[in-house]
Design a protein around this motif. Sequence first.
Motif, mmCIF file in Angstrom:
data_model
loop_
_atom_site.group_PDB
_atom_site.id
_atom_site.type_symbol
_atom_site.label_atom_id
_atom_site.label_comp_id
_atom_site.label_asym_id
_atom_site.label_seq_id
_atom_site.Cartn_x
_atom_site.Cartn_y
_atom_site.Cartn_z
ATOM 1 N N PRO A 302 0.814 -1.227 0.000
ATOM 2 C CA PRO A 302 0.000 0.000 0.000
ATOM 3 C C PRO A 302 0.840 1.267 0.000
ATOM 4 N N LEU A 303 1.959 1.267 0.726
ATOM 5 C CA LEU A 303 2.800 2.459 0.791
ATOM 6 C C LEU A 303 3.311 2.859 -0.580
ATOM 7 N N LEU A 304 3.668 1.867 -1.400
ATOM 8 C CA LEU A 304 4.252 2.137 -2.709
ATOM 9 C C LEU A 304 3.223 2.099 -3.830
ATOM 10 N N GLY A 305 1.991 1.730 -3.498
ATOM 11 C CA GLY A 305 0.942 1.714 -4.505
ATOM 12 C C GLY A 305 0.505 3.105 -4.930
ATOM 13 N N ASP A 306 0.830 4.120 -4.130
ATOM 14 C CA ASP A 306 0.497 5.507 -4.452
ATOM 15 C C ASP A 306 1.626 6.094 -5.288
ATOM 16 N N VAL A 307 1.322 6.530 -6.502
ATOM 17 C CA VAL A 307 2.350 7.039 -7.404
ATOM 18 C C VAL A 307 3.039 8.279 -6.837
ATOM 19 N N ARG A 308 2.365 8.998 -5.927
ATOM 20 C CA ARG A 308 3.015 10.173 -5.323
ATOM 21 C C ARG A 308 4.204 9.758 -4.467
ATOM 22 N N MET A 309 4.097 8.629 -3.771
ATOM 23 C CA MET A 309 5.236 8.126 -3.004
ATOM 24 C C MET A 309 6.363 7.704 -3.948
ATOM 25 N N ARG A 310 6.018 7.045 -5.038
ATOM 26 C CA ARG A 310 7.041 6.616 -5.994
ATOM 27 C C ARG A 310 7.730 7.827 -6.616
ATOM 28 N N ALA A 347 14.158 6.493 -25.806
ATOM 29 C CA ALA A 347 13.436 7.762 -25.916
ATOM 30 C C ALA A 347 14.177 8.852 -25.161
ATOM 31 N N ALA A 348 14.594 9.876 -25.875
ATOM 32 C CA ALA A 348 15.287 11.009 -25.246
ATOM 33 C C ALA A 348 14.266 12.040 -24.780
ATOM 34 N N GLY A 349 14.654 12.828 -23.769
ATOM 35 C CA GLY A 349 13.843 13.950 -23.335
ATOM 36 C C GLY A 349 12.593 13.588 -22.565
ATOM 37 N N LEU A 350 12.560 12.422 -21.942
ATOM 38 C CA LEU A 350 11.392 12.043 -21.153
ATOM 39 C C LEU A 350 11.322 12.858 -19.859
ATOM 40 N N PRO A 351 10.145 13.071 -19.327
ATOM 41 C CA PRO A 351 10.018 13.842 -18.082
ATOM 42 C C PRO A 351 10.322 12.989 -16.840
ATOM 43 N N VAL A 352 11.508 12.404 -16.815
ATOM 44 C CA VAL A 352 11.934 11.621 -15.652
ATOM 45 C C VAL A 352 12.091 12.571 -14.464
ATOM 46 N N PRO A 353 11.529 12.248 -13.305
ATOM 47 C CA PRO A 353 11.675 13.148 -12.157
ATOM 48 C C PRO A 353 13.142 13.417 -11.841
ATOM 49 N N ALA A 354 13.522 14.674 -11.828
ATOM 50 C CA ALA A 354 14.913 15.050 -11.570
ATOM 51 C C ALA A 354 15.194 15.046 -10.074
ATOM 52 N N TRP A 355 16.470 15.010 -9.732
ATOM 53 C CA TRP A 355 16.871 15.099 -8.324
ATOM 54 C C TRP A 355 16.440 16.450 -7.776
ATOM 55 N N ASP A 356 15.514 16.415 -6.842
ATOM 56 C CA ASP A 356 14.938 17.643 -6.307
ATOM 57 C C ASP A 356 14.385 17.313 -4.922
ATOM 58 N N THR A 357 15.209 17.493 -3.893
ATOM 59 C CA THR A 357 14.789 17.108 -2.540
ATOM 60 C C THR A 357 13.615 17.950 -2.045
ATOM 61 N N VAL A 509 7.336 6.198 -17.272
ATOM 62 C CA VAL A 509 7.776 7.353 -16.497
ATOM 63 C C VAL A 509 6.597 7.981 -15.751
ATOM 64 N N ARG A 510 5.437 7.906 -16.327
ATOM 65 C CA ARG A 510 4.242 8.406 -15.633
ATOM 66 C C ARG A 510 3.929 7.580 -14.393
ATOM 67 N N ASP A 511 4.023 6.259 -14.526
ATOM 68 C CA ASP A 511 3.586 5.361 -13.453
ATOM 69 C C ASP A 511 4.716 4.943 -12.510
ATOM 70 N N LEU A 512 5.950 4.966 -12.973
ATOM 71 C CA LEU A 512 7.139 4.699 -12.147
ATOM 72 C C LEU A 512 7.069 3.395 -11.341
ATOM 73 N N PRO A 513 6.835 2.268 -11.996
ATOM 74 C CA PRO A 513 6.957 1.006 -11.259
ATOM 75 C C PRO A 513 8.407 0.666 -10.938
ATOM 76 N N TYR A 514 9.319 1.258 -11.682
ATOM 77 C CA TYR A 514 10.755 1.085 -11.463
ATOM 78 C C TYR A 514 11.427 2.458 -11.464
ATOM 79 N N LEU A 515 12.491 2.572 -10.710
ATOM 80 C CA LEU A 515 13.352 3.747 -10.770
ATOM 81 C C LEU A 515 14.650 3.311 -11.421
ATOM 82 N N SER A 516 14.853 3.730 -12.660
ATOM 83 C CA SER A 516 16.069 3.360 -13.393
ATOM 84 C C SER A 516 17.220 4.230 -12.925
#
Length: 547
Positions: A302-310, A347-357, A509-516
């Motif tokens: 449940p903790l990781l099922g929320d995409v906001r946590m991912r 695919a280049a230029g994807l909106p991968v979440p950047a390092w931003d604490t 990248v939208r759903d983020l089941p993995y962090l590459s």
Amino acid sequence: MCPDPESMASPARLSRRAARGLGTIVLANCCFATGCAEPAPLTGRVLVAAIDADPGQLNPAITTNGGVHTAAGLLYDGLVELDSALKPVPGLALRWAIEEDGALYRFHLRPGVRWHDGERFTAADVTFSFDSLLLRYHARTRASLAHVIAAIEAVDDSTVEFRFRQPYAPLLQQLNVVEAPILPRHLFAGADPLNHRANRAPVGTGPYRFASHRPDVEIRYMANDDWYGGRPDIDHVVLRVIPDPGSQVLALEAGEVDWLFGVPGPERARLRANPAIRFIETSVNPGGSNCITNVALNLDRPLLGDVRMRRALAHAIDRDQFVERVLFGAGRAADAPISSAIPFAHAAGLPVPAWDTAAAGRLLDGLGWRRGSDGMRVARGVAGIEDGTRLMIGFTQFPSYAPYGDLLRAQLRAVGIELRLVSLEQAVFVETVFTARDFDTAIISYCNGTDPEIGVRRMFVSSSIAPVPFSNAAGYRDAVMDSLWDLAGRALESDTRARLYRQIQELAVRDLPYLSLVETRATRAYRTRCSGFTSASHFAATARCTP
């Protein structure tokens, strides 16, 4: 006198006293394994390679585990092999034809090939290997081919046909010894392939034959006089188990081993200054090529099922630090789910979440995880969780991935998340992650291969959620994702495939089941008395060593 084993970094620190080359070599003078026998001397040309763990079994058709493929690759062959440019060349198949616009592949097998036990190799071995082993247990082959194969048939003893439900383009990239090793039907038919004695005393058709295995100490192979590629120049290959990477380097420098599959970053500069040692830099490995190290997020939690946590976790990660501090420059930060070494699909230029604490903090605050007096996050109004509960996430890893875990723990701590490291040996890791699914997050190297169908599809399609090692660890399910993969797999035009793979990556990248995290490259090292190595499974088949 034998040294005290507790005082040694590994069994590989044993003295290697012998003449090299055509002389006699005593590979170890002491035996610490319970009930093990003194190793017999080897005569002829001997190559000693270091491996970091005992693979446990030597059947690469039932797993994509890199340790198994590294240890067992010399024993087997595929229908085709890939040359240095990753183009298909004849292997067990001497030639082939593609018909019906790519829906039918016909392979004509090489005549006169025999298994190491003397039995004749036939088309029945090929059909059995796919139907009973590869399409059931090999994660990449299962995910990429099981849904599109209509039938694999032996036309006669020397001819095999692969018939697809629709045209299928990538097959020839999926038939080498890494993706589709062929195993003997006469040994495995009617038996449990996961617990077969031939997994421990294997029989293949490859350039080397199995000789002996001292668990957690060494595996010995001897040259196959009848290999179709010609008898190898090196008579014996010994795989010495040396768990500690630093001890592997010391053994190489001392001449106790001749070949390392990997070199720790801090040791590379020193080794490069040694004129007796040379290097191969490659993205091709015995367990697969073009690998990306990913953090799989268990979406059943449940903790990781929320995409906001991912997404918060993604913002907390500085990928460049992994390149610098873990890979020591031997790789690049991953900016897409598909490797940049597959340029038509990356695919280049994807909106991968950047390092931003700061962004990570805002997401965590919005989820009800607030910083406590010690800076760590605790629950404040999180549904189903008692207020004051610390935000703690488990991280399951192989022992060799400890540097990743240590760095990720530090990065997540900076945003108030406590990472609990769980280090498991390979067999336990596979059972825990892919069968029991008893984990929060896990670090996994997913080798992409030379086409996304080979090594990426298995990560995302729902049919790949199964107790199969290195399949869809995240447990990710999305009907649109499944349909996009099906469309891409049967498309023949590269432009069409590229467009579909971009859509796939945008969805990932939208759903983020993995962090590459990073695309990795391996640094092989070997002593200059030897030459002619290749980078993948048959690494020693074409090598030569002088005394």
